[in-house]
Design a protein around this motif. Sequence first.
Motif, PDB file in Angstrom:
ATOM      1  N   VAL A  11      26.844 -63.856 -84.033  1.00 52.13           N
ATOM      2  CA  VAL A  11      26.204 -64.133 -85.321  1.00 52.13           C
ATOM      3  C   VAL A  11      27.116 -63.631 -86.427  1.00 52.13           C
ATOM      4  O   VAL A  11      27.505 -62.453 -86.434  1.00 52.13           O
ATOM      5  N   VAL A  12      27.452 -64.519 -87.367  1.00 50.13           N
ATOM      6  CA  VAL A  12      28.350 -64.158 -88.464  1.00 50.13           C
ATOM      7  C   VAL A  12      27.616 -64.360 -89.788  1.00 50.13           C
ATOM      8  O   VAL A  12      27.391 -65.493 -90.214  1.00 50.13           O
ATOM      9  N   LEU A  13      27.236 -63.264 -90.412  1.00 48.94           N
ATOM     10  CA  LEU A  13      26.578 -63.333 -91.711  1.00 48.94           C
ATOM     11  C   LEU A  13      27.653 -63.378 -92.786  1.00 48.94           C
ATOM     12  O   LEU A  13      28.482 -62.471 -92.887  1.00 48.94           O
ATOM     13  N   GLY A  14      27.643 -64.453 -93.558  1.00 47.51           N
ATOM     14  CA  GLY A  14      28.759 -64.726 -94.450  1.00 47.51           C
ATOM     15  C   GLY A  14      29.811 -65.561 -93.737  1.00 47.51           C
ATOM     16  O   GLY A  14      30.972 -65.613 -94.155  1.00 47.51           O
ATOM     17  N   GLY A  15      29.396 -66.222 -92.681  1.00 46.96           N
ATOM     18  CA  GLY A  15      30.331 -66.936 -91.814  1.00 46.96           C
ATOM     19  C   GLY A  15      30.657 -68.355 -92.241  1.00 46.96           C
ATOM     20  O   GLY A  15      31.183 -69.132 -91.440  1.00 46.96           O
ATOM     21  N   THR A  16      30.366 -68.699 -93.491  1.00 53.58           N
ATOM     22  CA  THR A  16      30.605 -70.073 -93.937  1.00 53.58           C
ATOM     23  C   THR A  16      31.823 -70.216 -94.830  1.00 53.58           C
ATOM     24  O   THR A  16      32.154 -71.319 -95.255  1.00 53.58           O
ATOM     25  N   SER A  17      32.500 -69.108 -95.131  1.00 47.49           N
ATOM     26  CA  SER A  17      33.697 -69.197 -95.969  1.00 47.49           C
ATOM     27  C   SER A  17      34.570 -67.976 -95.745  1.00 47.49           C
ATOM     28  O   SER A  17      34.130 -66.971 -95.167  1.00 47.49           O
ATOM     29  N   GLY A  18      35.815 -68.052 -96.193  1.00 49.75           N
ATOM     30  CA  GLY A  18      36.721 -66.920 -96.164  1.00 49.75           C
ATOM     31  C   GLY A  18      36.909 -66.296 -94.797  1.00 49.75           C
ATOM     32  O   GLY A  18      37.027 -66.982 -93.774  1.00 49.75           O
ATOM     33  N   ILE A  19      36.940 -64.977 -94.766  1.00 43.60           N
ATOM     34  CA  ILE A  19      37.157 -64.241 -93.527  1.00 43.60           C
ATOM     35  C   ILE A  19      36.057 -64.531 -92.513  1.00 43.60           C
ATOM     36  O   ILE A  19      36.315 -64.657 -91.316  1.00 43.60           O
ATOM     37  N   GLY A  20      34.818 -64.650 -92.984  1.00 46.90           N
ATOM     38  CA  GLY A  20      33.706 -64.912 -92.077  1.00 46.90           C
ATOM     39  C   GLY A  20      33.853 -66.234 -91.349  1.00 46.90           C
ATOM     40  O   GLY A  20      33.609 -66.326 -90.137  1.00 46.90           O
ATOM     41  N   LEU A  21      34.262 -67.281 -92.066  1.00 45.56           N
ATOM     42  CA  LEU A  21      34.466 -68.587 -91.430  1.00 45.56           C
ATOM     43  C   LEU A  21      35.633 -68.527 -90.456  1.00 45.56           C
ATOM     44  O   LEU A  21      35.561 -69.081 -89.353  1.00 45.56           O
ATOM     45  N   ALA A  22      36.705 -67.830 -90.843  1.00 46.60           N
ATOM     46  CA  ALA A  22      37.848 -67.697 -89.950  1.00 46.60           C
ATOM     47  C   ALA A  22      37.454 -66.976 -88.665  1.00 46.60           C
ATOM     48  O   ALA A  22      37.867 -67.355 -87.563  1.00 46.60           O
ATOM     49  N   ALA A  23      36.634 -65.931 -88.784  1.00 46.12           N
ATOM     50  CA  ALA A  23      36.165 -65.202 -87.608  1.00 46.12           C
ATOM     51  C   ALA A  23      35.261 -66.083 -86.747  1.00 46.12           C
ATOM     52  O   ALA A  23      35.316 -66.031 -85.512  1.00 46.12           O
ATOM     53  N   SER A  24      34.439 -66.908 -87.396  1.00 50.40           N
ATOM     54  CA  SER A  24      33.562 -67.823 -86.664  1.00 50.40           C
ATOM     55  C   SER A  24      34.376 -68.827 -85.854  1.00 50.40           C
ATOM     56  O   SER A  24      34.090 -69.077 -84.670  1.00 50.40           O
ATOM     57  N   LEU A  25      35.382 -69.397 -86.477  1.00 55.17           N
ATOM     58  CA  LEU A  25      36.223 -70.389 -85.804  1.00 55.17           C
ATOM     59  C   LEU A  25      36.989 -69.769 -84.641  1.00 55.17           C
ATOM     60  O   LEU A  25      37.114 -70.373 -83.571  1.00 55.17           O
ATOM     61  N   LEU A  26      37.489 -68.552 -84.840  1.00 60.65           N
ATOM     62  CA  LEU A  26      38.245 -67.891 -83.778  1.00 60.65           C
ATOM     63  C   LEU A  26      37.329 -67.516 -82.616  1.00 60.65           C
ATOM     64  O   LEU A  26      37.698 -67.679 -81.442  1.00 60.65           O
ATOM     65  N   ALA A  27      36.142 -67.021 -82.917  1.00 62.08           N
ATOM     66  CA  ALA A  27      35.192 -66.687 -81.849  1.00 62.08           C
ATOM     67  C   ALA A  27      34.839 -67.935 -81.046  1.00 62.08           C
ATOM     68  O   ALA A  27      34.776 -67.888 -79.812  1.00 62.08           O
ATOM     69  N   ALA A  28      34.628 -69.051 -81.736  1.00 70.31           N
ATOM     70  CA  ALA A  28      34.312 -70.310 -81.050  1.00 70.31           C
ATOM     71  C   ALA A  28      35.477 -70.759 -80.183  1.00 70.31           C
ATOM     72  O   ALA A  28      35.292 -71.262 -79.069  1.00 70.31           O
ATOM     73  N   GLU A  29      36.686 -70.567 -80.682  1.00 72.13           N
ATOM     74  CA  GLU A  29      37.881 -70.933 -79.922  1.00 72.13           C
ATOM     75  C   GLU A  29      37.959 -70.162 -78.609  1.00 72.13           C
ATOM     76  O   GLU A  29      38.457 -70.663 -77.600  1.00 72.13           O
ATOM     77  N   TYR A  30      37.434 -68.946 -78.613  1.00 71.35           N
ATOM     78  CA  TYR A  30      37.444 -68.117 -77.408  1.00 71.35           C
ATOM     79  C   TYR A  30      36.154 -68.245 -76.611  1.00 71.35           C
ATOM     80  O   TYR A  30      35.833 -67.385 -75.792  1.00 71.35           O
ATOM     81  N   GLY A  31      35.403 -69.293 -76.850  1.00 73.55           N
ATOM     82  CA  GLY A  31      34.267 -69.619 -75.990  1.00 73.55           C
ATOM     83  C   GLY A  31      32.917 -69.158 -76.459  1.00 73.55           C
ATOM     84  O   GLY A  31      31.913 -69.366 -75.761  1.00 73.55           O
ATOM     85  N   ALA A  32      32.830 -68.527 -77.633  1.00 69.79           N
ATOM     86  CA  ALA A  32      31.539 -68.014 -78.108  1.00 69.79           C
ATOM     87  C   ALA A  32      30.671 -69.129 -78.668  1.00 69.79           C
ATOM     88  O   ALA A  32      31.168 -70.142 -79.179  1.00 69.79           O
ATOM     89  N   LEU A  33      29.361 -68.935 -78.576  1.00 65.33           N
ATOM     90  CA  LEU A  33      28.392 -69.779 -79.261  1.00 65.33           C
ATOM     91  C   LEU A  33      28.138 -69.128 -80.614  1.00 65.33           C
ATOM     92  O   LEU A  33      27.639 -68.003 -80.671  1.00 65.33           O
TER      93      LEU A  33
END
Length: 241
Positions: A11-33
């Motif tokens: 779960v990424v709060l603030g995950g729609t832009s900036g560092i949060g979005l980058a972290a979301s994309l990287l987590a997804a790349e490593y198999g996370a939902l």
Amino acid sequence: MENSLNGKKVVVLGGTSGIGLAASLLAAEYGALVVVASSTQKKVDEALSILPEGSTGFTADLEDEKQTELLFKKIGGFDHLIFTAGDQLSFKELSELNIEEAKKSINVRFWGAIMAVKYALPMIRKDGSVILTTGALGRKPRVGTAVIAAMASAVEGLTRALAIELAPVRVNAVCAGTVRTNLLENMSAAGREELYNKIGSKLLTGRVGNANEIAEAYLYLMRAGFTTGQIVVADGGSLLV
């Protein structure tokens, strides 16, 4: 390090832009939902349009305790919480400081983080973690950053206290230096670029960072099962110069 995010819910709060979005994309790349949350539906929709299929998003005002509580009831059980939510940064000397604006900033970055962890805790699965976000200005402030530095220092203290209180759930934080994100959109493009170049020229890296580089720190902390109560600094060496 094994790919321990495969099938994990992040779960990424603030995950729609900036560092949060980058972290979301990287987590997804490593198999996370991935589950992202933002204050506006438009930002959620934009993030979901570039995140992998299966990602989900919610809107919530993270300054509102009831909305935060309801958000986690909707999300249900999960493994890792990343808190990157925050408003535009404002650099003002104390004599020019708008106190109400300053209070609002603290409400999002500090109280918002506390409320998020409070209501996330019952939902975090065994071996899960919390990762907060702070900034290098808390350790090396400059003129016009009194509120920003105070908030950053407070989040560092909060991280250590929560690591003790919430154990065995791990609690860590990422301390970011100057990064090219949307947090300075209140400045003109030319002014923003001038600031980035001025700061970057003084760093050991010779430049400011980007969101993808900071996201690597969140990835490490999610997978580092023996690390808790720590602040991982990604600042281009700003604390040394």
